[in-house]
Design a protein around this motif. Structure first.
Motif, PDB file in Angstrom:
ATOM      1  N   ARG A  91       0.768  -1.330   0.026  1.00 24.22           N
ATOM      2  CA  ARG A  91       0.067  -0.120  -0.036  1.00 24.22           C
ATOM      3  C   ARG A  91       1.040   1.190   0.044  1.00 24.22           C
ATOM      4  O   ARG A  91       1.669   1.391   1.068  1.00 24.22           O
ATOM      5  CB  ARG A  91      -0.939   0.044   1.229  1.00 24.22           C
ATOM      6  N   GLU A  93       1.009   5.076   0.368  1.00 24.33           N
ATOM      7  CA  GLU A  93       0.159   6.052   1.136  1.00 24.33           C
ATOM      8  C   GLU A  93       0.731   7.194   0.513  1.00 24.33           C
ATOM      9  O   GLU A  93       1.902   7.497   0.801  1.00 24.33           O
ATOM     10  CB  GLU A  93       0.075   5.869   2.446  1.00 24.33           C
ATOM     11  N   GLU A 158      -9.861   0.867   4.335  1.00 28.22           N
ATOM     12  CA  GLU A 158      -9.252  -0.660   4.598  1.00 28.22           C
ATOM     13  C   GLU A 158      -9.933  -1.473   3.911  1.00 28.22           C
ATOM     14  O   GLU A 158      -9.130  -2.560   3.498  1.00 28.22           O
ATOM     15  CB  GLU A 158      -9.262  -0.610   6.235  1.00 28.22           C
ATOM     16  N   CYS A 161      -9.094  -1.927   0.393  1.00 18.95           N
ATOM     17  CA  CYS A 161      -7.611  -2.453   0.181  1.00 18.95           C
ATOM     18  C   CYS A 161      -7.639  -3.907   0.304  1.00 18.95           C
ATOM     19  O   CYS A 161      -6.782  -4.363  -0.561  1.00 18.95           O
ATOM     20  CB  CYS A 161      -6.821  -1.721   1.208  1.00 18.95           C
ATOM     21  N   GLU A 188      -4.921  13.099   0.025  1.00 17.41           N
ATOM     22  CA  GLU A 188      -4.313  11.673   0.187  1.00 17.41           C
ATOM     23  C   GLU A 188      -5.268  10.445  -0.484  1.00 17.41           C
ATOM     24  O   GLU A 188      -6.457  10.364  -0.549  1.00 17.41           O
ATOM     25  CB  GLU A 188      -4.689  11.353   1.512  1.00 17.41           C
ATOM     26  N   SER A 189      -4.054   9.758  -1.217  1.00 12.89           N
ATOM     27  CA  SER A 189      -4.577   8.526  -1.665  1.00 12.89           C
ATOM     28  C   SER A 189      -3.743   7.510  -1.621  1.00 12.89           C
ATOM     29  O   SER A 189      -2.736   7.525  -0.966  1.00 12.89           O
ATOM     30  CB  SER A 189      -4.468   8.937  -3.494  1.00 12.89           C
ATOM     31  N   TRP A 190      -4.420   6.049  -1.759  1.00  6.31           N
ATOM     32  CA  TRP A 190      -3.575   5.145  -1.574  1.00  6.31           C
ATOM     33  C   TRP A 190      -3.406   4.395  -2.961  1.00  6.31           C
ATOM     34  O   TRP A 190      -4.425   3.811  -3.511  1.00  6.31           O
ATOM     35  CB  TRP A 190      -4.170   4.094  -0.539  1.00  6.31           C
ATOM     36  N   VAL A 192      -2.948   0.792  -4.057  1.00  7.18           N
ATOM     37  CA  VAL A 192      -2.836  -0.771  -3.586  1.00  7.18           C
ATOM     38  C   VAL A 192      -2.132  -1.464  -4.824  1.00  7.18           C
ATOM     39  O   VAL A 192      -2.650  -1.596  -5.946  1.00  7.18           O
ATOM     40  CB  VAL A 192      -3.891  -1.144  -3.199  1.00  7.18           C
TER      41      VAL A 192
END
Length: 500
Positions: A91, A93, A158, A161, A188-190, A192
């Motif tokens: 992940r 971040e 979560e 993800c 903010e981004s993730w 994955v």
């Protein structure tokens, strides 16, 4: 160039072919339009037009046998029932001003560049093979959570993800990579990213992160994120590996392993909290910890004093712990070796790590002498590198191959794993995302950083409680500290741990 070589070159060199009314057209950077490619396009015009007329998602650009490491991984997959435990999840971040278009281009550039990410693994008769399909751009999937209330965003992120990381791969019909961008808010981004272990190892993960960063920076400044193929691919490695060892070399190296491992058991009788269940759940847990600075520095100092490595020092301490737990003076660790030789394969995304069986005889007089023995065993093992199944095969009867049944402990000192990632205008933190699915009996790892030494113990919940796992780790850290503080003190006589 053969037809297969033309297809393979086209697939990684950003050559876009189209067929219109019997005419073959191409679009590519000038630098990749070599005289050999142009001659190949003319020679195989008819074959290329027929290839282009087929279904886009079934266009094969090359095929190869599996490498020894891939074959062993397939055996693990079949043994564990296609468990998601072999998913390597990350992940990323990302905090700051994310250029989503540049990230999309960078991820697509990874798929175009590396064959392993476009592989399908199956059988051709009795032989396992890998088929590499042509690259097809696919938009980056985006999960947009920016409209949710703040108290819901993290929980939903979560879950999103896990939805990317946890499903098992169907390796015969699905590429061994999956990814998605999760937008938590404007800043903010993730990202994955999950890759099946059959397509990567720790070194390959580092390569992917470096390539992703290079592609993002280039696309962000108006360039292209596709910067050509690496020097070698997973398919080339599998072909090269078949001819790497002549029979005299193979016999000589097998003789080394026979002498190194001896006649003792390869597995350990460890005091688990319960017997193996008839119907295992396949669930695992991971206990993470950090080696205290004073212990880390003492291990480094001892390694320098003995002309060894921190890997040898920490592996020797693990052998002492396992000997105490099992009551067995000879301990065999499965020690992964990065195996990135020749240098052409340093840029390859593939599983090339080889698990070497390291026999450590803990009856040495002092811990310092045990470190010497461990270091010599590691160096000799690398000098006599062979596929793991070949090494074990000579101990498992005429059928040979595979792994011994029973408990083995993997001890990984992951000094080739670099999860640093720098992107313009972004603060980045890379986290690994385990699937909580079992891969093996016990997997112990240490991950060195410039200023700390992290560790983890991955264990099956069917056999070990969290409390016992934590106790074993605490005892290991204490043992490592004591041994490094006084390496010339005689090791105590072996006696199975009375409290376990």
């Amino acid at each position: 160039m053969t037809f297969e070589e033309v297809l393979e070159y086209v697939s990684v060199a950003d050559v876009r072919l189209t067929g219109v009314d019997g005419t073959l057209r191409y679009d590519a950077p000038a630098a990749v339009l070599t005289p050999e490619l142009m001659a190949g396009l003319r020679s195989y015009k008819g074959e290329l037009l027929r290839w282009l007329a087929g279904p886009a998602d079934e266009r094969e650009v090359t095929r190869a046998p599996l490498s020894a490491q891939q074959n062993r991984m397939m055996e693990n997959v079949e043994r564990t029932g296609n468990s998601s435990g072999w998913n390597v999840g990350l992940r990323l971040e990302l905090v700051g001003d994310l250029d989503v278009a540049a990230l999309d281009a960078a991820v697509d550039g990874l798929l175009a560049r590396h064959h392993a990410l476009r592989a399908r693994l199956g059988r051709d008769g009795d032989t396992r093979i890998q088929r590499i399909l042509a690259h097809r751009p696919v938009p980056l999937p985006v999960v947009d959570l920016t409209a949710l209330p703040d108290d819901e965003t993290r929980t939903r992120a979560e879950a999103a993800c896990r939805a990317v990381v946890e499903p098992a791969f169907d390796l015969a019909d699905e590429a061994p990579v999956r990814y998605a961008l999760i937008r938590l808010d404007r800043n903010e981004s993730w990202l994955v990213l999950v890759v099946h272990h059959i397509a990567c190892d720790g070194w390959a993960i580092s390569v992917l992160l470096r390539d992703l960063a290079a592609g993002y920076r280039s696309a962000h400044t108006g360039g292209t994120a596709d910067f050509g193929p690496p020097a070698a691919q997973c398919t080339g490695y599998a072909r090269w590996q078949r001819d790497q060892w002549d029979e005299p070399t193979r016999r000589r190296r097998l003789t080394h392993w026979a002498e190194h491992l001896g006649d003792g058991p390869l597995t350990l009788d460890l005091p688990f909290d319960g017997p193996a269940p008839d119907r295992p759940t396949g669930r695992a847990a991971t206990h993470r910890f950090e080696i205290p600075d004073r212990v880390r520095l003492a291990a480094q100092a001892l390694a320098r004093a003995r002309g060894a490595t921190v890997n040898a020092v920490t592996a020797a301490a693990m052998a002492v712990l396992l000997a105490r737990l099992s009551g067995q003076p000879d301990v065999t660790l499965s020690v992964p070796h990065a195996n990135r030789s020749p240098r052409a394969y340093e840029e390859a995304v593939a599983v090339m790590t080889t698990a070497l069986p390291l026999r450590i005889r803990t009856a040495a007089a002092t811990f310092g002498e045990l470190v010497d023995q461990t270091a010599a065993g590691l160096f000799a093992g690398i000098d006599n590198l062979l596929p793991t199944a070949w090494i074990y095969g000579q101990f498992l009867g005429p059928a040979g191959g595979g792994m011994p049944s029973g408990v083995m402990v993997s001890f990984a000192f992951q000094n080739t794993l670099d999860m640093r990632l720098e992107l313009p205008d972004l603060t980045v933190r890379v986290r690994d995302v385990p699937t909580d699915a079992e891969r093996g009996a016990l997997m112990f790892g240490l991950v060195p950083h410039p200023d700390r030494l992290d560790g983890y113990l991955e264990y099956p919940l069917d056999r070990l409680t969290d409390e016992t796992a934590r106790r074993w780790v605490a005892e290991y850290v204490e043992l490592l500290a004591d041994a490094c503080a006084d390496p010339d003190r005689p090791l105590p006589a072996l006696d199975r741990h009375p409290a376990l």
